[in-house]
Design a protein around this motif. Structure first.
Motif, PDB file in Angstrom:
ATOM      1  N   ARG A   1       0.842  -1.201   0.000  1.00  0.00           N
ATOM      2  CA  ARG A   1       0.000   0.000   0.000  1.00  0.00           C
ATOM      3  C   ARG A   1       0.878   1.253   0.000  1.00  0.00           C
ATOM      4  O   ARG A   1       0.630   2.208  -0.755  1.00  0.00           O
ATOM      5  N   GLU A   2       1.930   1.212   0.817  1.00  0.00           N
ATOM      6  CA  GLU A   2       2.808   2.383   0.913  1.00  0.00           C
ATOM      7  C   GLU A   2       3.633   2.578  -0.354  1.00  0.00           C
ATOM      8  O   GLU A   2       3.741   3.688  -0.863  1.00  0.00           O
ATOM      9  N   GLU A   3       4.251   1.491  -0.837  1.00  0.00           N
ATOM     10  CA  GLU A   3       5.162   1.629  -1.980  1.00  0.00           C
ATOM     11  C   GLU A   3       4.426   1.929  -3.280  1.00  0.00           C
ATOM     12  O   GLU A   3       4.954   2.597  -4.157  1.00  0.00           O
ATOM     13  N   LEU A   4       3.207   1.437  -3.398  1.00  0.00           N
ATOM     14  CA  LEU A   4       2.410   1.724  -4.605  1.00  0.00           C
ATOM     15  C   LEU A   4       1.635   3.030  -4.423  1.00  0.00           C
ATOM     16  O   LEU A   4       1.031   3.524  -5.374  1.00  0.00           O
ATOM     17  N   ASP A   5       1.659   3.541  -3.205  1.00  0.00           N
ATOM     18  CA  ASP A   5       0.909   4.749  -2.858  1.00  0.00           C
ATOM     19  C   ASP A   5      -0.559   4.610  -3.280  1.00  0.00           C
ATOM     20  O   ASP A   5      -1.167   5.558  -3.786  1.00  0.00           O
ATOM     21  N   THR A   6      -1.086   3.411  -3.105  1.00  0.00           N
ATOM     22  CA  THR A   6      -2.458   3.123  -3.531  1.00  0.00           C
ATOM     23  C   THR A   6      -3.139   2.238  -2.501  1.00  0.00           C
ATOM     24  O   THR A   6      -2.614   1.188  -2.145  1.00  0.00           O
ATOM     25  N   GLU A   7      -4.283   2.675  -2.039  1.00  0.00           N
ATOM     26  CA  GLU A   7      -5.024   1.890  -1.066  1.00  0.00           C
ATOM     27  C   GLU A   7      -6.040   1.002  -1.779  1.00  0.00           C
ATOM     28  O   GLU A   7      -6.265  -0.141  -1.408  1.00  0.00           O
ATOM     29  N   THR A   8      -6.637   1.573  -2.805  1.00  0.00           N
ATOM     30  CA  THR A   8      -7.673   0.830  -3.510  1.00  0.00           C
ATOM     31  C   THR A   8      -7.780   1.340  -4.947  1.00  0.00           C
ATOM     32  O   THR A   8      -7.452   2.498  -5.222  1.00  0.00           O
ATOM     33  N   LEU A   9      -8.165   0.469  -5.874  1.00  0.00           N
ATOM     34  CA  LEU A   9      -8.461   0.895  -7.250  1.00  0.00           C
ATOM     35  C   LEU A   9      -9.511  -0.039  -7.827  1.00  0.00           C
ATOM     36  O   LEU A   9      -9.760  -1.117  -7.289  1.00  0.00           O
ATOM     37  N   GLU A  10     -10.124   0.411  -8.914  1.00  0.00           N
ATOM     38  CA  GLU A  10     -11.180  -0.395  -9.548  1.00  0.00           C
ATOM     39  C   GLU A  10     -10.688  -0.847 -10.925  1.00  0.00           C
ATOM     40  O   GLU A  10     -10.091  -0.051 -11.654  1.00  0.00           O
ATOM     41  N   VAL A  11     -10.908  -2.093 -11.257  1.00  0.00           N
ATOM     42  CA  VAL A  11     -10.591  -2.561 -12.610  1.00  0.00           C
ATOM     43  C   VAL A  11     -11.874  -3.169 -13.178  1.00  0.00           C
ATOM     44  O   VAL A  11     -12.745  -3.595 -12.420  1.00  0.00           O
ATOM     45  N   SER A  12     -11.964  -3.201 -14.482  1.00  0.00           N
ATOM     46  CA  SER A  12     -13.194  -3.749 -15.075  1.00  0.00           C
ATOM     47  C   SER A  12     -13.141  -5.268 -15.076  1.00  0.00           C
ATOM     48  O   SER A  12     -12.083  -5.862 -15.283  1.00  0.00           O
ATOM     49  N   ALA A  13     -14.274  -5.850 -14.834  1.00  0.00           N
ATOM     50  CA  ALA A  13     -14.366  -7.313 -14.811  1.00  0.00           C
ATOM     51  C   ALA A  13     -14.335  -7.824 -16.241  1.00  0.00           C
ATOM     52  O   ALA A  13     -14.914  -7.208 -17.139  1.00  0.00           O
ATOM     53  N   ARG A  14     -13.578  -8.902 -16.460  1.00  0.00           N
ATOM     54  CA  ARG A  14     -13.494  -9.496 -17.800  1.00  0.00           C
ATOM     55  C   ARG A  14     -13.586 -10.995 -17.660  1.00  0.00           C
ATOM     56  O   ARG A  14     -13.077 -11.559 -16.682  1.00  0.00           O
ATOM     57  N   SER A  15     -14.191 -11.610 -18.611  1.00  0.00           N
ATOM     58  CA  SER A  15     -14.320 -13.072 -18.605  1.00  0.00           C
ATOM     59  C   SER A  15     -12.942 -13.713 -18.573  1.00  0.00           C
ATOM     60  O   SER A  15     -12.027 -13.303 -19.295  1.00  0.00           O
ATOM     61  N   GLY A  16     -12.749 -14.667 -17.687  1.00  0.00           N
ATOM     62  CA  GLY A  16     -11.476 -15.399 -17.613  1.00  0.00           C
ATOM     63  C   GLY A  16     -10.401 -14.747 -16.775  1.00  0.00           C
ATOM     64  O   GLY A  16      -9.314 -15.305 -16.631  1.00  0.00           O
ATOM     65  N   LEU A  17     -10.690 -13.581 -16.193  1.00  0.00           N
ATOM     66  CA  LEU A  17      -9.661 -12.904 -15.393  1.00  0.00           C
ATOM     67  C   LEU A  17      -9.413 -13.654 -14.081  1.00  0.00           C
ATOM     68  O   LEU A  17     -10.346 -14.027 -13.375  1.00  0.00           O
ATOM     69  N   THR A  18      -8.121 -13.877 -13.795  1.00  0.00           N
ATOM     70  CA  THR A  18      -7.758 -14.513 -12.519  1.00  0.00           C
ATOM     71  C   THR A  18      -6.953 -13.530 -11.688  1.00  0.00           C
ATOM     72  O   THR A  18      -6.455 -12.516 -12.206  1.00  0.00           O
ATOM     73  N   ALA A  19      -6.786 -13.854 -10.392  1.00  0.00           N
ATOM     74  CA  ALA A  19      -6.010 -13.001  -9.497  1.00  0.00           C
ATOM     75  C   ALA A  19      -4.576 -12.884 -10.002  1.00  0.00           C
ATOM     76  O   ALA A  19      -3.979 -11.799  -9.985  1.00  0.00           O
ATOM     77  N   GLY A  20      -4.010 -13.997 -10.490  1.00  0.00           N
ATOM     78  CA  GLY A  20      -2.633 -13.998 -10.993  1.00  0.00           C
ATOM     79  C   GLY A  20      -2.483 -13.141 -12.243  1.00  0.00           C
ATOM     80  O   GLY A  20      -1.503 -12.398 -12.376  1.00  0.00           O
ATOM     81  N   ALA A  21      -3.459 -13.222 -13.141  1.00  0.00           N
ATOM     82  CA  ALA A  21      -3.407 -12.436 -14.383  1.00  0.00           C
ATOM     83  C   ALA A  21      -3.502 -10.950 -14.071  1.00  0.00           C
ATOM     84  O   ALA A  21      -2.786 -10.125 -14.653  1.00  0.00           O
ATOM     85  N   LEU A  22      -4.359 -10.608 -13.119  1.00  0.00           N
ATOM     86  CA  LEU A  22      -4.506  -9.202 -12.729  1.00  0.00           C
ATOM     87  C   LEU A  22      -3.199  -8.683 -12.137  1.00  0.00           C
ATOM     88  O   LEU A  22      -2.775  -7.550 -12.413  1.00  0.00           O
ATOM     89  N   LEU A  23      -2.542  -9.524 -11.335  1.00  0.00           N
ATOM     90  CA  LEU A  23      -1.287  -9.131 -10.702  1.00  0.00           C
ATOM     91  C   LEU A  23      -0.227  -8.826 -11.778  1.00  0.00           C
ATOM     92  O   LEU A  23       0.478  -7.810 -11.711  1.00  0.00           O
ATOM     93  N   GLU A  24      -0.150  -9.688 -12.787  1.00  0.00           N
ATOM     94  CA  GLU A  24       0.828  -9.488 -13.872  1.00  0.00           C
ATOM     95  C   GLU A  24       0.526  -8.212 -14.652  1.00  0.00           C
ATOM     96  O   GLU A  24       1.435  -7.476 -15.047  1.00  0.00           O
TER      97      GLU A  24
END
Lengths: 148, 86, 148, 86
Positions: free
Chosen positions: D15-38
């Motif tokens: 949270r500190e290093e990215l200076d981001t507490e929260t963000l919104e991304v659009s939902a897409r078919s087939g999206l996984t936690a790992g893919a979002l991280l990459e």
């Protein structure tokens, strides 16, 4: 600190004493044993505890010493009550202060288990129909063996 | 307690059934806790149980001991049932 | 009872609540973790604890449930503090009331060990020269593995 | 949070290093936690660490999850360093 006493004890004071005496360390484990509201037989109304004055304190001191050789023990407090006890009364307190939580748990449980099998206390159950001495449970002996 | 005697103590069920809290016996060369126990058992009546099926624990000078432990003048020996504290 | 809070807690009240809620049972084991007066680096003056509100409470409830499946647990209380803490401050309390002392010890230690590795808390050490996040110790992970 | 988005949260050092507490991304078919991280790691700068040597833990809807865990509209996914409580 070791005390064999007729009077009730105050867990809060014991905890505070452990915290103060082990200042700077991170882990305090405590165990309190209470009189269950059902004993080995139906209709138990209370307990009577007898001990061997002098020997009891020496045995407990030895157990704390044994525990201190095996684990990090910064402070230990053991209180055992004797005399007449009512249902739900506190009987025994063991508290250990250590630098490590695993050591605090292990030393506290070791002292409590060993106390059950090697400190000279005897328990009598009081019922409406009379009283009888409690026999030693083999499960208690087995527990101590796991520590040997 | 005299210098040439041994103090014997009983606790819990034994103390009650023998109706004896403490007694003095004379110290003798070669006396052990086990020998003393057998000697006391010969008093008969409730004392017979000291040599019976029920386990009897022994402490000498307030430390757990065994039947083979030697008893000397001035010693305190205690007999009691298995402990049931905590 | 689970509480994640900024305020300090009172071990005496927690013990009393355990004793009352598990009425009739015989064994209460407690553990309290305190801020050590020396951390991973020299000159630590305090800690800052962050957590994931909502998830933390769910994880702890799950740990108590897991413990209750494995051991006799009549009542359990877990308190974890967050925010700024000074040296020697209380951080965490775990208390378990059971009918059997072995179960009280095991459930209390299991919850405490698992809390360390699976509840979303993060600790930052504050020093005169700045602050740094504490890294997870492999010894904590190993402890939880012994319970699996 | 909108019905067609996924809420992403960061904690502690991230949270500190990215200076981001929260963000919104659009939902897409087939999206996984790992893919979002990459995907987030490709933002570069401090974000690159999400795909680096340091372990990153993931929770989906406040329960521990794995890179393969699927993300759906309305989900809350959180990324954080290994926990250090107690």
């Amino acid at each position: 600190m070791i005390s064999v006493q007729f009077e009730d004890f105050d867990v809060a004071s014991e905890y505070t004493a452990l915290r103060d005496s082990g200042a700077g360390t991170g882990a305090i484990a405590t165990f309190t044993g209470l009189v269950r509201d059902s004993g080995d037989m139906e209709g138990v109304t209370g307990l009577y505890l007898e001990h061997y004055p002098g020997m009891t304190e020496q045995v407990i001191a030895g157990l704390i010493e044994d525990a201190s050789k095996r684990w990090d023990v910064r402070a230990a407090r053991v209180i055992h009550r004797v005399g007449r006890l009512a249902l739900c009364d506190q009987i025994v307190f063991v508290g250990v202060c250590s630098a490590h939580r695993g050591d605090a748990f292990a030393a506290c449980e070791f002292i409590m288990d060993a106390l059950k099998t090697s400190a000279p206390f005897w328990k009598k159950e009081l019922t409406d129909d009379g009283e009888h001495w409690v026999e030693q449970k083999s499960s208690d002996l087995d527990k101590t063996r796991t520590w040997e | 307690m005299h210098a040439d005697t041994i103090t014997v103590r009983f606790f819990a069920r034994l103390r009650e059934e023998l109706d004896t809290e403490t007694l003095e016996v004379s110290a003798r060369s070669g006396l052990t806790a086990g020998a003393l126990l057998e000697e006391l058992a010969q008093r008969g009546g409730p004392w017979a149980q000291l040599d019976g099926d029920q386990p009897v624990m022994v402490a000498v000078n307030q430390a757990m001991a065994r039947p083979a432990t030697a008893l000397n003048a001035g010693d305190e020996v205690a007999f009691f049932p298995p402990v049931t504290g905590g």
